[in-house]
Design an enzyme around this catalytic site. Structure first.
Site, PDB file in Angstrom:
ATOM      1  N   SER A 462       0.855  -1.187   0.000  1.00 51.19           N
ATOM      2  CA  SER A 462       0.000   0.000   0.000  1.00 51.19           C
ATOM      3  C   SER A 462       0.887   1.232   0.000  1.00 51.19           C
ATOM      4  O   SER A 462       2.054   1.183   0.425  1.00 51.19           O
ATOM      5  CB  SER A 462      -0.906   0.012   1.238  1.00 51.19           C
ATOM      6  N   TYR A 475      -1.783  -0.245  10.350  1.00 50.94           N
ATOM      7  CA  TYR A 475      -1.961  -0.676   8.957  1.00 50.94           C
ATOM      8  C   TYR A 475      -0.687  -0.400   8.155  1.00 50.94           C
ATOM      9  O   TYR A 475      -0.224  -1.249   7.381  1.00 50.94           O
ATOM     10  CB  TYR A 475      -3.157   0.066   8.354  1.00 50.94           C
TER      11      TYR A 475
END
Length: 590
Positions: A462, A475
């Site tokens: 990501s 995250y």
């Protein structure tokens, strides 16, 4: 040297040295017969590591083609025309199997000769199948080249020039005195072994040549002089009904994969397997070649193979997608990026194995993929369960074969305060996002290494991996782990020709945002709705990420920031990390 036993066959006016593998009389008469045909500058010893494996199932023969090894060596160049060489091959076929059909496995110029043979009248009565390795039909090649130049689009010209560059050495081979002298001087066993090791990593111990190598190098140049110019200038493509398997090597130093685009227009029963292997497959990857040939021969003999999907997915019925014959495994394939990636790979001809914790969603993806004309199978998988993942990888190998492409896409999101998150939330996040990726990469990576034919692993990281944020700390940590693991694994697997890519999307609207948990939020539902609404307005859809994944596989990219904000963040973090730290202080839901 292998256990070869010589006998003579009279070809078109020459004596050919033919060989049976193993002790004469020990072979079971009812076993299928396989004939191995070498190319330049080899002899029947090219097959020393392949023949023993094939001999476990078949009666195996080979021969030195005219001008090579222990066979006669005509002086005149015209004696090496392909029609004459096809006559030789028919003579050998009659000698080794006078009352039946023989399976041919051929490499380089041996494959070129076999193409001439299978497109000659009478081939259907003598030949059961043809496995072609690194040797095209020269008539098909001439037709392909003329077609590309007749429509000079950038793509066509680029493909033609790429092949011209790969084949530039053939112009040198056309010059008799100079090229002959070169190979007389430098054509030693040691020099050729080192050359093969340098260009495609051939183990030195595998490159064991016959005693006539230097003479074969020089005399074999007549193949180029007798055939190249005439065939390419005046191609005469003819059809064949013989079942043909084209083994296409992406790292072939001499032949680009694009040249096989039109084979299906002349070969009525065509299969194709493509891998990140090199030109001299019989030396470099003999186990892979033997297994591939065995599987194809078995499928022709019995109507199916022990791994039916492997050959079934390689069947070419029209213009072939570039991934036909390949197997792709995608996790998190029930929705979003995983689903769109499955569609994109299926469009290119790959068989897809689709895993998701929601089996019904994976089945829906499989149904759509089947509509694109490929094999598609859905499995239920919780990637956080390491033992379950290992069993899943074994099941894929047993039911479908070794994966060529693996996309570790399954993931979840967790936002909000790192301090407010529960231990259960943290453990689940890392078990899925990081441990799941590690498990998939390890399990399928081991299979790829063992097979020895390359592959590609794609791991979904990501933009959060390099964009610090006060609301995405956990995250970001999970995705940063994926990024660094992928970079490190890429280095580890490079020697095995296995690519590893980390995909780093930015703001992409998928169902992950609608299911994100926000640790410490006063009104989690309202915060989730606000963030999901922002992602929806951004309107960067998963199919655009899938397109970047396909491009990354094609070009073997290491790190791919997908969205504009991901590309910007990647560069800011590398060159202006202080700016990233200032931006990290902004709240996600503001």
């Amino acid at each position: 040297m292998a256990d070869w036993h010589r006998f003579n066959v009279t070809g078109d006016g020459v004596e050919l040295a033919a060989f049976s593998y193993g002790t004469p009389g020990e072979s079971t008469p009812d076993k299928p017969v396989v004939l191995l045909v070498h190319g330049w500058p080899d002899s029947h010893h090219l097959w020393d590591l392949v023949a023993p494996q094939l001999a476990e199932h078949y009666r195996v023969y080979a021969y030195d083609t005219r001008g090579f090894g222990e066979s006669d060596r005509p002086e005149e160049v015209a004696a090496y025309r392909l029609d004459t060489l096809a006559t030789d091959m028919f003579a050998v076929l009659r000698a080794v199997n006078p009352d039946g059909k023989t399976h041919i496995v051929a490499h380089d110029w041996g494959s070129v000769q076999a193409w001439e043979t299978v497109t000659t009248d009478g081939a259907d009565d003598a030949i059961a199948s043809f496995t072609s390795v690194s040797g095209p039909n020269l008539d098909f090649l001439g037709e392909w080249a003329q077609g590309k130049l007749a429509k000079p689009t950038p793509g066509n010209v680029g493909q033609a020039l790429s092949q011209v560059a790969s084949s530039a050495y053939t112009a040198f081979f056309q010059v008799p005195v100079v090229s002959d002298a070169f190979f007389r001087t430098f054509g030693s066993d040691k020099a050729w072994s080192e050359f093969l090791h340098l260009i495609e990593g051939t183990p030195r111990e595998n490159a064991q040549f016959g005693p006539t190598l230097r003479d074969d190098m020089v005399n074999g140049l007549k193949l180029y002089r007798a055939n190249i110019r005439g065939k390419l200038a005046r191609p005469n493509p003819r059809p064949t009904r013989v079942p043909v398997l084209e083994v296409v090597n992406d790292h072939d130093i001499a032949l680009r994969p694009a040249i096989y685009q039109r084979t299906h227009t002349h070969a009525e029963n065509l299969w194709r397997k493509r891998s990140t292997t090199g030109h001299w497959l019989p030396y470099t990857n003999p186990d892979y070649l033997a297994a591939t040939a065995t599987e194809f021969i078995e499928s022709v003999e019995n109507g199916s193979s022990s791994k039916p999907n492997s050959i079934d997915r390689a069947h070419v019925t029209g213009p072939a997608g570039e991934l036909i014959g390949k197997l792709a495994v995608i996790t998190g394939a029930g929705s979003g990026i995983g689903r769109e990636t499955a569609y994109a790979l299926a469009e290119l001809g790959a068989e897809v194995v689709l895993a998701d914790i929601d089996l019904d969603a994976a089945k829906d993806t499989a149904t759509e993929c089947k509509g694109k004309g490929v094999l598609a199978t859905a499995y239920k998988l919780d990637v956080s369960n390491t033992k379950s993942y290992a069993k899943f990888a074994e099941k894929v190998r047993d039911n479908h074969g070794v994966a060529d492409i693996v996309v570790n896409n399954a993931g979840i999101a967790l936002a909000g305060s790192a301090l407010a998150a529960t231990d259960e939330q943290v453990d689940r996040l890392f078990a899925i996002n990081l441990r799941g990726v590690v498990s998939g990469s390890r399990e399928f990576g081991r299979q790829m290494v063992e097979r020895g034919a390359g592959g590609h692993i794609v791991n979904l990281a990501s933009a959060a991996a390099f964009t610090p944020s006060r609301d995405l700390g956990l995250y970001s940590a999970s995705k940063a782990g994926v990024l660094m693991f992928s970079e490190s694994l890429r280095a580890e697997l490079a020697e095995h020709k296995i690519g590893v890519t980390a995909i780093c999307p930015g703001i992409v609207h998928t169902n992950i945002t609608a299911n994100t948990q926000f640790a410490g939020a006063a009104d989690e539902a309202a915060t989730r709705a606000k963030v999901d609404g922002f992602y929806a307005k951004r309107n960067f859809t998963p199919d655009r990420v899938a397109a970047d994944i396909v491009a990354a596989i094609r070009k073997n990219k290491a790190v791919v920031p997908v969205t504009p904000e991901a590309e910007f963040g990647y560069r800011v973090y590398r060159f202006f990390p202080w700016a990233s730290r200032i931006g990290a202080r902004q709240k996600l839901a503001n």
